[in-house]
Motif scaffolding. Structure first.
Motif, PDB file in Angstrom:
ATOM      1  N   UNK A  20      -2.055 -10.721   5.731  1.00 44.53           N
ATOM      2  CA  UNK A  20      -2.665  -9.571   5.092  1.00 44.53           C
ATOM      3  C   UNK A  20      -3.609 -10.307   4.257  1.00 44.53           C
ATOM      4  N   UNK A  21      -3.596 -11.427   3.660  1.00 43.72           N
ATOM      5  CA  UNK A  21      -4.664 -11.841   2.781  1.00 43.72           C
ATOM      6  C   UNK A  21      -5.989 -12.051   3.546  1.00 43.72           C
ATOM      7  N   UNK A  22      -5.831 -12.379   4.784  1.00 41.54           N
ATOM      8  CA  UNK A  22      -6.916 -12.594   5.547  1.00 41.54           C
ATOM      9  C   UNK A  22      -7.772 -11.215   5.977  1.00 41.54           C
ATOM     10  N   UNK A  23      -6.843 -10.238   6.245  1.00 40.00           N
ATOM     11  CA  UNK A  23      -7.399  -8.834   6.405  1.00 40.00           C
ATOM     12  C   UNK A  23      -7.991  -8.478   5.074  1.00 40.00           C
ATOM     13  N   UNK A  24      -7.557  -8.539   4.161  1.00 39.95           N
ATOM     14  CA  UNK A  24      -7.983  -8.159   2.604  1.00 39.95           C
ATOM     15  C   UNK A  24      -9.473  -8.867   2.478  1.00 39.95           C
ATOM     16  N   UNK A  25      -9.545 -10.119   2.906  1.00 41.62           N
ATOM     17  CA  UNK A  25     -10.870 -10.666   2.476  1.00 41.62           C
ATOM     18  C   UNK A  25     -11.624 -10.721   3.792  1.00 41.62           C
ATOM     19  N   UNK A  26     -11.292 -10.052   4.831  1.00 40.89           N
ATOM     20  CA  UNK A  26     -12.287 -10.252   6.203  1.00 40.89           C
ATOM     21  C   UNK A  26     -12.611 -11.870   6.791  1.00 40.89           C
ATOM     22  N   UNK A  27     -11.559 -12.469   6.657  1.00 41.56           N
ATOM     23  CA  UNK A  27     -11.620 -14.092   7.282  1.00 41.56           C
ATOM     24  C   UNK A  27     -10.895 -14.033   8.534  1.00 41.56           C
ATOM     25  N   UNK A  28     -11.253 -15.097   9.573  1.00 37.79           N
ATOM     26  CA  UNK A  28     -10.629 -15.190  10.569  1.00 37.79           C
ATOM     27  C   UNK A  28      -9.404 -16.031  10.452  1.00 37.79           C
ATOM     28  N   UNK A  29      -8.319 -15.741  10.802  1.00 42.63           N
ATOM     29  CA  UNK A  29      -7.094 -16.431  10.685  1.00 42.63           C
ATOM     30  C   UNK A  29      -6.423 -16.661  12.016  1.00 42.63           C
ATOM     31  N   UNK A  67       6.149 -10.766  14.410  1.00 38.82           N
ATOM     32  CA  UNK A  67       5.452  -9.985  13.376  1.00 38.82           C
ATOM     33  C   UNK A  67       4.169 -10.484  13.210  1.00 38.82           C
ATOM     34  N   UNK A  68       3.562 -11.332  13.667  1.00 40.95           N
ATOM     35  CA  UNK A  68       2.083 -11.813  13.546  1.00 40.95           C
ATOM     36  C   UNK A  68       1.286 -11.040  14.499  1.00 40.95           C
ATOM     37  N   UNK A  69       2.091 -10.794  15.823  1.00 44.86           N
ATOM     38  CA  UNK A  69       1.368 -10.019  16.695  1.00 44.86           C
ATOM     39  C   UNK A  69       1.017  -8.819  16.402  1.00 44.86           C
ATOM     40  N   UNK A  70      -0.358  -8.391  16.520  1.00 46.59           N
ATOM     41  CA  UNK A  70      -0.891  -6.833  15.938  1.00 46.59           C
ATOM     42  C   UNK A  70      -0.657  -6.776  14.662  1.00 46.59           C
ATOM     43  N   UNK A  71      -0.651  -7.633  13.877  1.00 47.63           N
ATOM     44  CA  UNK A  71      -0.499  -7.397  12.332  1.00 47.63           C
ATOM     45  C   UNK A  71      -1.771  -6.741  11.619  1.00 47.63           C
ATOM     46  N   UNK A  72      -3.119  -7.369  12.257  1.00 52.26           N
ATOM     47  CA  UNK A  72      -4.141  -6.493  11.747  1.00 52.26           C
ATOM     48  C   UNK A  72      -5.440  -7.470  12.672  1.00 52.26           C
ATOM     49  N   UNK A  73      -6.548  -6.846  12.542  1.00 54.99           N
ATOM     50  CA  UNK A  73      -7.638  -7.184  13.344  1.00 54.99           C
ATOM     51  C   UNK A  73      -8.048  -8.683  13.173  1.00 54.99           C
ATOM     52  N   UNK A  74      -7.818  -9.433  12.190  1.00 54.08           N
ATOM     53  CA  UNK A  74      -8.398 -10.552  11.648  1.00 54.08           C
ATOM     54  C   UNK A  74      -7.309 -11.785  12.182  1.00 54.08           C
ATOM     55  N   UNK A  75      -5.976 -11.325  12.523  1.00 57.06           N
ATOM     56  CA  UNK A  75      -5.106 -12.615  12.768  1.00 57.06           C
ATOM     57  C   UNK A  75      -4.950 -12.760  14.124  1.00 57.06           C
ATOM     58  N   UNK A  76      -4.870 -13.953  14.359  1.00 56.45           N
ATOM     59  CA  UNK A  76      -4.607 -14.369  15.946  1.00 56.45           C
ATOM     60  C   UNK A  76      -3.269 -15.641  15.617  1.00 56.45           C
ATOM     61  N   UNK A  77      -3.183 -16.267  16.918  1.00 53.02           N
ATOM     62  CA  UNK A  77      -2.064 -17.027  16.989  1.00 53.02           C
ATOM     63  C   UNK A  77      -2.595 -18.175  18.054  1.00 53.02           C
ATOM     64  N   UNK A  78      -2.200 -19.683  17.716  1.00 47.09           N
ATOM     65  CA  UNK A  78      -2.749 -20.626  18.610  1.00 47.09           C
ATOM     66  C   UNK A  78      -1.444 -21.021  19.500  1.00 47.09           C
ATOM     67  N   UNK A  79      -0.326 -20.716  18.849  1.00 45.55           N
ATOM     68  CA  UNK A  79       1.025 -20.890  19.578  1.00 45.55           C
ATOM     69  C   UNK A  79       1.652 -19.831  20.326  1.00 45.55           C
ATOM     70  N   UNK A  80       2.909 -20.371  20.784  1.00 49.55           N
ATOM     71  CA  UNK A  80       3.720 -19.232  21.148  1.00 49.55           C
ATOM     72  C   UNK A  80       4.347 -18.363  20.052  1.00 49.55           C
ATOM     73  N   UNK A  81       4.991 -17.204  20.666  1.00 51.92           N
ATOM     74  CA  UNK A  81       5.852 -16.281  19.749  1.00 51.92           C
ATOM     75  C   UNK A  81       7.274 -16.322  20.281  1.00 51.92           C
ATOM     76  N   UNK A  82       8.279 -16.013  19.329  1.00 48.71           N
ATOM     77  CA  UNK A  82       9.499 -15.902  19.845  1.00 48.71           C
ATOM     78  C   UNK A  82       9.855 -15.217  21.141  1.00 48.71           C
TER      79      UNK A  82
END
Length: 418
Positions: free
Chosen positions: A142-151, A160-175
């Protein structure tokens, strides 16, 4: 490799700032097809944002350099360094911009991580990466989305990270991808009783939810035994699992207490009384299973040599050339560097919104094989592996059972949150 380093006390504690000026440890070469929509990294004299070609791009790595997941943080960092060398063709530059990396140790503490991230953002950092712990990742998103930084989160696996906001991505797998891989080992789960043994943390709770969603939908009855992350005596929890008389036990565990857990499960006869499935952890964990290791079935996010791809070889060579040891989360760091380079090159060196758009839908060759950033919710689609342990003690090593393509372990699509 020449890296200028400095140690400076900041508002959130010591950190290291590194400007990559020359990375000559990996063989030079072009990226594989699909790695770029705008040509080769470092080949352009200006970026799409119209900023000075010599201005550095500031990247902040907020990760566990200390704390219970420090070993995972080190694996990520080694992979990131190798990935940055690979993706920039050993130049340390993208479209003429030096990549300036600042490391911050969150020690697995969400409050500390947020403070460090805010400090980095205040100093002009527009890309954050590295998160090892799921609880930390859920605070940084949420901090990334609020400040519009790529995370770009790292080993943190919470769904829960998947689809959480437009600025958040992941480089590993999810559960969810772990559970789908485990399902390939379990066979028909209809009518079976499944117990999830995990820590009472964001990571553990995400695994319980994923097992219920995946195996529960296949007809299994799923319950759980959750231990406090700080617990040192794990015998009572092993006894609880055995008393439930499950047909299947899914173990989701992370951190330094893993040896104590497997000792308890072995001593209480859990591994001999039922089928036990767990994720294959790092190289150092292989001997810790002891005789129980041969009786456990493993889903594997990664282990060295599992993929057999040219990009994996570049990663392995890059890490070992620097004296490191490739391990479980090496691909998370390597892939993060690939994503960052692509986001800058095909998006912008200054505009995180353009960076995020450049990553959406991107298909590329990662160290694990064919990977894709799903545009709708930023899930990272990727291959997974299954394995067994052979040998014992210091000679224990994983043997590949199968490779599952990304299409076989695709998590359900989520709607992007606001």
């Amino acid at each position: 490799m020449r890296i200028r380093t400095s140690t400076t006390p900041g508002p959130s504690g010591p950190h290291r700032s590194r400007t990559v000026t020359a990375l000559a440890l990996l063989a030079a070469g072009v990226l594989l097809a699909g790695c770029s929509k705008a040509g080769q990294a470092g080949s352009s004299s200006s970026d799409n944002g119209g900023s000075s070609a010599s201005a550095p791009v500031k990247v902040g790595l907020v990760y566990s350099r200390s704390g219970p997941l420090a070993a995972y943080g080190k694996q990520y960092l080694d992979g990131f360094d190798a990935g940055l060398a690979y993706a920039t063709h050993n130049t340390g530059k993208v479209a003429g911009h030096p990549v300036q990396v600042t490391e911050q140790d969150d020690a697995g503490d969400p409050a500390k991580a947020v403070a460090e991230a805010k400090s980095l953002i205040g100093k002009g950092t527009r890309i954050l990466a590295g998160t090892t712990d799921s609880g930390v990742a859920l605070q940084l998103a949420p901090l990334a989305a609020q400040n519009k930084v790529l995370y770009i989160s790292g080993p943190a696996a919470t769904d829960a990270l998947t689809g959480v906001n437009a600025y958040t991505f992941r480089s590993g797998r999810q559960s969810y991808q772990d559970i789908l891989t485990a399902g390939s080992l379990l066979g028909d789960s209809k009518g079976k009783k499944v117990t999830v043994l995990a820590q009472n943390s964001a990571f553990g709770q995400a695994n319980v939810a994923a097992v219920k969603q995946v195996l529960g939908a296949q007809g299994a009855t799923v319950d759980s035994v959750l231990a406090p992350p700080s617990a040192s005596d794990l015998t009572p929890f092993a006894q609880q699992v055995k008393s439930k008389k499950p047909d299947l036990v899914f173990v989701a565990w992370a951190g330094a207490s893993a040896p104590a857990l497997w000792t308890a499960l072995d001593q209480q006869g859990v591994v001999t009384s039922t089928k036990v499935v767990t994720g294959l952890a790092g190289v150092a964990s292989y001997p810790l299973f002891g005789k129980a290791g041969a009786k456990v079935s493993f889903l594997a996010h990664y282990f060295p040599g599992a993929a057999g791809t040219p990009v994996e070889k570049a990663m392995l060579d890059g890490i070992t050339a620097k004296g490191g040891t490739p391990d479980l989360f090496s691909p998370d760091g390597f892939t993060a560097a690939q994503m960052i380079v692509h986001a800058i090159e095909a998006g912008s060196a200054t505009d995180p919104t353009a960076m995020a758009k450049a990553l959406e839908g991107w298909s590329f060759q990662g160290p694990k094989g064919d990977e894709q950033v799903r545009a709708a919710d930023h899930a990272l689609l990727q291959p997974m592996f299954t394995a067994k342990l052979t040998g014992g003690g210091a000679a224990a090593k994983p043997q590949l059972i199968g490779r599952l393509p990304m299409t076989s372990v695709t998590p359900p699509q989520k709607a992007m949150a606001g």
